[in-house]
Write a protein that holds these residues in place. Structure first.
Motif, PDB file in Angstrom:
ATOM      1  N   UNK A 188      17.647 -14.883  16.420  1.00 16.94           N
ATOM      2  CA  UNK A 188      17.633 -14.012  15.242  1.00 16.94           C
ATOM      3  C   UNK A 188      16.324 -13.217  15.182  1.00 16.94           C
ATOM      4  N   UNK A 189      15.221 -13.849  15.510  1.00 17.00           N
ATOM      5  CA  UNK A 189      13.933 -13.143  15.512  1.00 17.00           C
ATOM      6  C   UNK A 189      13.929 -12.013  16.536  1.00 17.00           C
ATOM      7  N   UNK A 190      14.580 -12.232  17.679  1.00 22.18           N
ATOM      8  CA  UNK A 190      14.677 -11.176  18.692  1.00 22.18           C
ATOM      9  C   UNK A 190      15.478  -9.984  18.149  1.00 22.18           C
ATOM     10  N   UNK A 191      16.527 -10.265  17.384  1.00 23.11           N
ATOM     11  CA  UNK A 191      17.293  -9.179  16.756  1.00 23.11           C
ATOM     12  C   UNK A 191      16.434  -8.422  15.741  1.00 23.11           C
ATOM     13  N   UNK A 192      15.597  -9.149  15.020  1.00 21.22           N
ATOM     14  CA  UNK A 192      14.703  -8.521  14.044  1.00 21.22           C
ATOM     15  C   UNK A 192      13.726  -7.582  14.750  1.00 21.22           C
ATOM     16  N   UNK A 193      13.184  -8.023  15.884  1.00 24.20           N
ATOM     17  CA  UNK A 193      12.253  -7.176  16.648  1.00 24.20           C
ATOM     18  C   UNK A 193      12.925  -5.861  17.035  1.00 24.20           C
ATOM     19  N   UNK A 194      14.171  -5.940  17.493  1.00 26.32           N
ATOM     20  CA  UNK A 194      14.895  -4.712  17.853  1.00 26.32           C
ATOM     21  C   UNK A 194      15.119  -3.815  16.641  1.00 26.32           C
ATOM     22  N   UNK A 195      15.395  -4.413  15.484  1.00 26.42           N
ATOM     23  CA  UNK A 195      15.629  -3.617  14.273  1.00 26.42           C
ATOM     24  C   UNK A 195      14.357  -2.920  13.786  1.00 26.42           C
ATOM     25  N   UNK A 196      13.192  -3.465  14.162  1.00 27.23           N
ATOM     26  CA  UNK A 196      11.914  -2.923  13.674  1.00 27.23           C
ATOM     27  C   UNK A 196      11.243  -1.980  14.671  1.00 27.23           C
ATOM     28  N   UNK A 197      11.965  -1.618  15.718  1.00 27.58           N
ATOM     29  CA  UNK A 197      11.362  -0.732  16.715  1.00 27.58           C
ATOM     30  C   UNK A 197      11.012   0.635  16.161  1.00 27.58           C
ATOM     31  N   UNK A 198      11.590   0.972  15.030  1.00 26.77           N
ATOM     32  CA  UNK A 198      11.248   2.260  14.402  1.00 26.77           C
ATOM     33  C   UNK A 198       9.778   2.307  14.012  1.00 26.77           C
ATOM     34  N   UNK A 199       9.151   1.119  13.849  1.00 27.13           N
ATOM     35  CA  UNK A 199       7.718   1.049  13.507  1.00 27.13           C
ATOM     36  C   UNK A 199       6.848   0.793  14.734  1.00 27.13           C
ATOM     37  N   UNK A 200       7.435   0.777  15.907  1.00 23.19           N
ATOM     38  CA  UNK A 200       6.678   0.451  17.119  1.00 23.19           C
ATOM     39  C   UNK A 200       6.070   1.702  17.716  1.00 23.19           C
ATOM     40  N   UNK A 201       4.838   1.575  18.176  1.00 28.62           N
ATOM     41  CA  UNK A 201       4.155   2.657  18.884  1.00 28.62           C
ATOM     42  C   UNK A 201       3.605   2.121  20.197  1.00 28.62           C
ATOM     43  N   UNK A 202       3.106   3.026  21.025  1.00 30.37           N
ATOM     44  CA  UNK A 202       2.528   2.593  22.297  1.00 30.37           C
ATOM     45  C   UNK A 202       1.301   1.718  22.069  1.00 30.37           C
ATOM     46  N   UNK A 203       0.527   2.041  21.039  1.00 31.31           N
ATOM     47  CA  UNK A 203      -0.685   1.279  20.755  1.00 31.31           C
ATOM     48  C   UNK A 203      -0.395   0.000  19.983  1.00 31.31           C
ATOM     49  N   UNK A 204       0.776  -0.044  19.304  1.00 27.07           N
ATOM     50  CA  UNK A 204       1.056  -1.177  18.431  1.00 27.07           C
ATOM     51  C   UNK A 204       2.518  -1.602  18.563  1.00 27.07           C
ATOM     52  N   UNK A 205       2.831  -2.480  19.515  1.00 27.47           N
ATOM     53  CA  UNK A 205       4.205  -2.994  19.636  1.00 27.47           C
ATOM     54  C   UNK A 205       4.493  -4.037  18.560  1.00 27.47           C
ATOM     55  N   UNK A 206       5.781  -4.283  18.342  1.00 30.90           N
ATOM     56  CA  UNK A 206       6.187  -5.337  17.413  1.00 30.90           C
ATOM     57  C   UNK A 206       5.906  -6.694  18.070  1.00 30.90           C
ATOM     58  N   UNK A 211       0.866  -1.184   0.000  1.00 33.56           N
ATOM     59  CA  UNK A 211       0.000   0.000   0.000  1.00 33.56           C
ATOM     60  C   UNK A 211       0.900   1.231   0.000  1.00 33.56           C
ATOM     61  N   UNK A 212       1.190   1.732  -1.163  1.00 39.07           N
ATOM     62  CA  UNK A 212       2.125   2.841  -1.305  1.00 39.07           C
ATOM     63  C   UNK A 212       1.652   4.062  -0.516  1.00 39.07           C
ATOM     64  N   UNK A 213       2.611   4.636   0.205  1.00 40.45           N
ATOM     65  CA  UNK A 213       2.303   5.845   0.961  1.00 40.45           C
ATOM     66  C   UNK A 213       1.737   5.595   2.339  1.00 40.45           C
ATOM     67  N   UNK A 214       1.356   4.360   2.643  1.00 44.78           N
ATOM     68  CA  UNK A 214       0.795   4.066   3.963  1.00 44.78           C
ATOM     69  C   UNK A 214       1.910   3.906   4.990  1.00 44.78           C
ATOM     70  N   UNK A 215       1.567   4.120   6.233  1.00 43.24           N
ATOM     71  CA  UNK A 215       2.544   4.034   7.324  1.00 43.24           C
ATOM     72  C   UNK A 215       2.636   2.585   7.811  1.00 43.24           C
ATOM     73  N   UNK A 216       3.826   1.960   7.714  1.00 44.10           N
ATOM     74  CA  UNK A 216       3.949   0.565   8.160  1.00 44.10           C
ATOM     75  C   UNK A 216       3.657   0.360   9.641  1.00 44.10           C
ATOM     76  N   UNK A 217       3.740   1.421  10.442  1.00 44.72           N
ATOM     77  CA  UNK A 217       3.471   1.288  11.874  1.00 44.72           C
ATOM     78  C   UNK A 217       1.983   1.312  12.207  1.00 44.72           C
ATOM     79  N   UNK A 218       1.149   1.606  11.215  1.00 41.24           N
ATOM     80  CA  UNK A 218      -0.291   1.673  11.450  1.00 41.24           C
ATOM     81  C   UNK A 218      -0.875   0.266  11.514  1.00 41.24           C
ATOM     82  N   UNK A 219      -1.533  -0.042  12.622  1.00 41.70           N
ATOM     83  CA  UNK A 219      -2.072  -1.384  12.855  1.00 41.70           C
ATOM     84  C   UNK A 219      -3.586  -1.397  12.676  1.00 41.70           C
ATOM     85  N   UNK A 220      -4.106  -2.578  12.443  1.00 37.75           N
ATOM     86  CA  UNK A 220      -5.550  -2.786  12.334  1.00 37.75           C
ATOM     87  C   UNK A 220      -6.201  -2.577  13.701  1.00 37.75           C
TER      88      UNK A 220
END
Length: 308
Positions: free
Chosen positions: A192-210, A166-175
């Motif tokens: 390795x999955x735990x490392x991935x979670x840390x790398x994706x924290x840029x998309x984490x919000x208070x309402x929507x954690x990774x 979905x071009x232009x949409x915010x990846x941090x936006x959750x359903x």
């Protein structure tokens, strides 16, 4: 007649005097010769010793000079073959550090064939029908070879943005619905999955954690409870745990659009998610679930597979 006075024989007296003088002269001459010869011998003695010592020193210097002045054979050094740099031949792919760069250069057709060949190698006991059931169609894969950055965790957020369906949409936006991610990242192991979670924290919000969808220190019941009460935009985990959460109904697939396979990563033994039966078979079982397979390439609620 008067007698004439007698006189000594001058010739006899003179002869005695001459002999005495000759002896004295000879004695004095011999003494002078001895005196002259003595210092000469003393002077000659040390000079000869010096000459011997000088010769010895000269020999020592000569040896040292030979060692010091040994000419370097530049030509011989130049002719010596230079040692070749060590290469890692444990994989026949372009492996640099912890990234297998060959994976990112494959298009959908090559990736589908790669999956099949690995399945045949790891599961020789399976029949042709069983292998067919585990095959992923090439239409399911999105070609990501245009991504020029190194496929390391630091570039994973940019990778997700570049191929956001979905071009232009915010990846941090959750359903609004709990436990319904739009993106899943599948890795070979929990660490390795735990490392991935840390790398994706840029998309984490208070309402929507990774979402942490792996078994490391997280029991299956705890993961279910998390998905039932949290909104999740992106989840990261292992194939087996994700499959268990889907089967339990806690992980919902209604809004799922993208599955990213952490395929370029290789561990210290140069093994990736495709190289081990214990990870590759659960991955195939996850990707070929009926609820996912029927949506590959679909126009509505379609799911695309990306290999990072």
């Amino acid at each position: 007649m008067s007698a004439e006075p007698t006189t000594p024989n001058p010739s006899g007296l003179a002869a005695k005097v001459d002999k005495k003088r000759k002896r004295q002269a000879e004695d004095s001459t011999s003494k002078e010769n001895k005196a002259e010869s003595a210092p000469t011998e003393k002077a000659d003695g040390p000079s000869k010793k010096k000459q011997k010592n000088d010769k010895k020193k000269g020999k020592g210097k000569g040896k040292g000079d030979k060692k010091d002045k040994k000419p370097k054979d530049d030509g011989a050094e130049a002719d010596k073959p230079k040692p070749k740099p060590k290469t890692n031949d444990s994989k026949e792919t372009e492996v640099k550090g912890s990234v297998d760069e060959a994976i990112g250069k494959m298009d959908g057709r090559l990736l589908a064939d790669h999956f099949v060949q690995k399945a045949k190698r790891h599961n020789k006991e399976l029949t042709a029908v069983e292998l067919s059931d585990l095959s992923v169609p090439d239409t399911a894969f999105l070609d990501t070879s245009s991504f020029n950055e190194a496929r390391q965790l630091g570039s994973l957020p940019a990778f997700i943005k570049a191929f956001n369906p979905t071009k232009g949409s915010d990846p941090s936006k959750a359903s609004e619905e709990k436990g319904t991610p739009h993106t899943l990242v599948v890795s070979s192991a929990a660490l390795r999955a735990a490392d991935v979670v840390r790398a994706l924290r840029t998309f984490q919000t208070k309402e929507s954690p990774i979402g942490k969808l792996f078994a490391k220190h997280i029991k299956l019941g705890e993961a279910k409870q998390f998905l039932e009460r949290a909104r999740v935009a992106i989840g990261a985990g292992t194939p087996a745990r994700i499959s268990d959460l889907i089967d339990s109904g806690s992980l919902k697939l209604d809004e799922l659009k993208t599955i990213i396979i952490d395929g370029s990563y290789v561990d210290q033994k140069q093994r990736g998610i495709f190289d081990m039966k214990e990870t590759h078979l659960p991955l195939l079982q996850l990707l070929t679930k009926p609820e996912l397979r029927e949506r590959y390439g679909a126009k509505e609620k379609g799911i695309q597979l990306l290999v990072f």
